[in-house]
Design an enzyme around this catalytic site. Structure first.
Site, PDB file in Angstrom:
ATOM      1  N   GLY A 135       5.682  -2.292   6.905  1.00  0.00           N
ATOM      2  CA  GLY A 135       7.065  -2.713   7.128  1.00  0.00           C
ATOM      3  C   GLY A 135       7.832  -1.828   8.087  1.00  0.00           C
ATOM      4  N   GLU A 136       8.939  -2.366   8.600  1.00  0.00           N
ATOM      5  CA  GLU A 136       9.860  -1.618   9.463  1.00  0.00           C
ATOM      6  C   GLU A 136      11.049  -1.202   8.593  1.00  0.00           C
ATOM      7  OE1 GLU A 136      10.630  -0.324  12.656  1.00  0.00           O
ATOM      8  OE2 GLU A 136      12.458   0.108  11.536  1.00  0.00           O
ATOM      9  N   ASN A 176      -7.158   4.550  13.746  1.00  0.00           N
ATOM     10  CA  ASN A 176      -8.135   3.993  12.805  1.00  0.00           C
ATOM     11  C   ASN A 176      -8.372   2.563  13.243  1.00  0.00           C
ATOM     12  OD1 ASN A 176      -8.435   6.154  11.042  1.00  0.00           O
ATOM     13  ND2 ASN A 176      -6.731   5.531   9.754  1.00  0.00           N
ATOM     14  N   GLU A 179       0.830  -1.206   0.000  1.00  0.00           N
ATOM     15  CA  GLU A 179       0.000   0.000   0.000  1.00  0.00           C
ATOM     16  C   GLU A 179       0.859   1.249   0.000  1.00  0.00           C
ATOM     17  OE1 GLU A 179      -3.287  -2.026   2.914  1.00  0.00           O
ATOM     18  OE2 GLU A 179      -2.598  -0.006   3.332  1.00  0.00           O
ATOM     19  N   CYS A 238      -2.271   1.696   8.015  1.00  0.00           N
ATOM     20  CA  CYS A 238      -1.458   0.888   7.120  1.00  0.00           C
ATOM     21  C   CYS A 238      -1.831  -0.590   7.197  1.00  0.00           C
ATOM     22  CB  CYS A 238       0.033   1.107   7.401  1.00  0.00           C
ATOM     23  SG  CYS A 238       0.825  -0.095   8.436  1.00  0.00           S
ATOM     24  N   CYS A 295      -1.817  -3.077  14.565  1.00  0.00           N
ATOM     25  CA  CYS A 295      -1.513  -2.830  13.150  1.00  0.00           C
ATOM     26  C   CYS A 295      -2.003  -3.959  12.257  1.00  0.00           C
ATOM     27  CB  CYS A 295      -0.001  -2.651  13.011  1.00  0.00           C
ATOM     28  SG  CYS A 295       0.544  -2.582  11.307  1.00  0.00           S
ATOM     29  N   CYS A 337       3.018   8.459   1.496  1.00  0.00           N
ATOM     30  CA  CYS A 337       3.442   7.478   2.495  1.00  0.00           C
ATOM     31  C   CYS A 337       3.808   6.194   1.748  1.00  0.00           C
ATOM     32  CB  CYS A 337       2.303   7.226   3.477  1.00  0.00           C
ATOM     33  SG  CYS A 337       2.660   5.941   4.674  1.00  0.00           S
ATOM     34  N   SER A 373      10.050   6.423   9.846  1.00  0.00           N
ATOM     35  CA  SER A 373       9.457   6.068  11.131  1.00  0.00           C
ATOM     36  C   SER A 373       9.885   4.644  11.505  1.00  0.00           C
ATOM     37  CB  SER A 373       7.936   6.136  11.007  1.00  0.00           C
ATOM     38  OG  SER A 373       7.345   5.540  12.127  1.00  0.00           O
ATOM     39  N   CYS A 409       2.956  -5.652  15.630  1.00  0.00           N
ATOM     40  CA  CYS A 409       2.384  -4.714  16.602  1.00  0.00           C
ATOM     41  C   CYS A 409       0.886  -5.002  16.714  1.00  0.00           C
ATOM     42  CB  CYS A 409       2.611  -3.268  16.163  1.00  0.00           C
ATOM     43  SG  CYS A 409       4.353  -2.847  16.017  1.00  0.00           S
ATOM     44  N   LEU A 413       6.598   5.166  19.709  1.00  0.00           N
ATOM     45  CA  LEU A 413       6.738   4.812  21.129  1.00  0.00           C
ATOM     46  C   LEU A 413       5.430   4.207  21.645  1.00  0.00           C
ATOM     47  CD1 LEU A 413       9.119   5.022  23.119  1.00  0.00           C
ATOM     48  CD2 LEU A 413       8.035   7.044  24.064  1.00  0.00           C
ATOM     49  N   HIS A 414       4.358   4.948  21.532  1.00  0.00           N
ATOM     50  CA  HIS A 414       2.986   4.488  21.815  1.00  0.00           C
ATOM     51  C   HIS A 414       2.699   4.139  23.273  1.00  0.00           C
ATOM     52  CE1 HIS A 414       2.615   4.693  17.568  1.00  0.00           C
ATOM     53  NE2 HIS A 414       3.218   3.557  17.299  1.00  0.00           N
ATOM     54  N   CYS A 464       5.054  -7.457   7.516  1.00  0.00           N
ATOM     55  CA  CYS A 464       5.999  -6.977   8.538  1.00  0.00           C
ATOM     56  C   CYS A 464       6.137  -8.045   9.614  1.00  0.00           C
ATOM     57  CB  CYS A 464       5.485  -5.677   9.159  1.00  0.00           C
ATOM     58  SG  CYS A 464       6.609  -5.015  10.414  1.00  0.00           S
TER      59      CYS A 464
HETATM   60  S1  SF4 Z   1       4.174  -2.089   9.894  1.00  0.00           S
HETATM   61 FE1  SF4 Z   1       4.873  -0.796  11.593  1.00  0.00          FE
HETATM   62  S2  SF4 Z   1       3.167  -0.760  13.040  1.00  0.00           S
HETATM   63 FE2  SF4 Z   1       2.810  -2.475  11.625  1.00  0.00          FE
HETATM   64  S3  SF4 Z   1       3.665  -4.295  12.637  1.00  0.00           S
HETATM   65 FE3  SF4 Z   1       5.266  -3.414  11.343  1.00  0.00          FE
HETATM   66  S4  SF4 Z   1       6.424  -2.033  12.667  1.00  0.00           S
HETATM   67 FE4  SF4 Z   1       4.474  -2.477  13.696  1.00  0.00          FE
END
Ligand code: SF4
Length: 336
Positions: free
Chosen positions: A152-153, A286, A81, A327, A109, A95, A184, A106, A208-209, A102
């Protein structure tokens, strides 16, 4: 589109041909090599074969036309995306995703539910920006900024992300100012340390969250390896080396991390003599089903507490709620 073979295909030709080809793709934003009239005909044919320029994408627009979201399909059939955000002041930010899926899972997510399939190449990351750049060009407009906040990270795909950033930033590339490019991360300390050494003025954002390990571990399993103290120590070093401000991203989850106690705790972990170089971005959630978003009144109260503690804080405008704005949500729905 497939630019992975561009250099290989142009290898037998004089080096100026590669320069011309890159200019045609990144500056003139052509979508077929036949439009690169300064290249010999047989080379255009070879490039159409080896490095096709058409982008396979499904695009949906939000009702207010401020946001558009696309699923971009790559040659192996996998998709990611990417989102275009049109700001009220006329700027356009894209973005991008850096991985297909990923591995970090998280809890809040949708991408994390999809596991990791593979990393994207620099060309595949750039392709997402080119998609929007071509669309905007039709209206005499351009991409002004890029954020690596999609699927993704980014620091798990560090080299390709940095390669893509150099293309996005270069005058022979998309010519997007480094200060308008943001990465990020969920806090991978090795990536933060490496970025501090790059001669690039890109922005760093940290997800951080939560202000403590107990809460952050519930939301982000990666906290077991990179906990709040380790992440903030790495950011502190980054700030000391670069003197650049760092954005702290904080997703506002109703009844979970949004109390006055957590606001105070967040202020105190950020107040380590460096608070002027942090700014907190409170993000409206969201919903992906597991959590509920904080109310606006709760967000306002949280914000006020941080402000009283002299921490800069903004609330991120929520783009594209009607088009699965978080995302991974669009791709998740396609896979369901
Ligand atoms: S895309 Fe970002 S928020 Fe989603 S699982 Fe991966 S690191 Fe976490």
């Amino acid at each position: 589109m497939n630019l992975n073979n561009l250099e290989k295909t142009l290898n037998p030709y004089p080096s100026f041909r590669l320069k011309q080809a890159k200019e045609a793709v990144y500056v003139n934003l052509i979508d077929n090599w036949n439009k690169a009239s300064n290249l010999p005909k047989e080379l255009r044919g070879a490039l159409n074969q080896e490095c096709p320029l058409d982008i396979k994408a499904e695009i949906i627009e939000s009702k207010d036309k401020q946001t558009a979201k696309a699923l971009v399909y790559f040659v192996d059939g996998f998709a990611v995306e990417t989102v275009l955000m049109r700001h009220k002041d006329g700027r356009n930010t894209v973005c991008v995703s850096s991985q297909i899926g990923c591995p970090l899972a998280c809890a809040f997510c949708a991408t994390g539910e999809q596991k990791l399939t593979r990393n994207l190449s620099a060309a595949e990351i750039t392709e997402q920006v080119i998609l929007w750049a071509r669309k905007l060009k039709q209206k005499n407009n351009r991409v002004d900024g890029v954020v690596f906040m999609g699927m993704g990270e980014p620091f798990l795909n560090y080299d390709e992300v940095l390669k893509a950033i150099r293309v996005l930033n270069s005058q022979e590339g998309l010519n997007i100012g480094a200060r308008h490019i943001s990465i990020s991360t969920s806090g991978l300390t090795e990536g933060i340390a490496k970025l501090a050494k790059e001669s690039l003025q890109v922005n760093l954002a940290i997800s951080l969250h939560a202000p403590n390990n107990q809460l952050r571990a519930i939301l982000m399993p990666i906290n077991r390896k990179y906990n709040v103290e380790k992440v903030l120590a790495a950011v502190k070093n980054y700030i000391a080396e670069t003197r650049r401000r760092v954005m702290v991203e904080y997703l506002m989850l109703g009844g979970l991390n949004d109390s006055e106690k957590e606001a105070q705790e967040l202020a105190s972990v950020l107040k380590q003599g460096l608070e002027k170089l942090f700014f907190v971005n409170l993000i409206s959630y969201n919903s992906t089903g597991k959590f509920k978003p904080s109310t606006q009144a709760t967000i306002d109260r949280f914000k006020l507490i941080l402000e009283k503690e002299k921490i800069s804080v903004v609330q991120r405008f929520r783009f594209g709620r009607d088009i699965e704005g978080a995302c991974g949500q669009l791709k998740g729905r396609k896979m369901a």
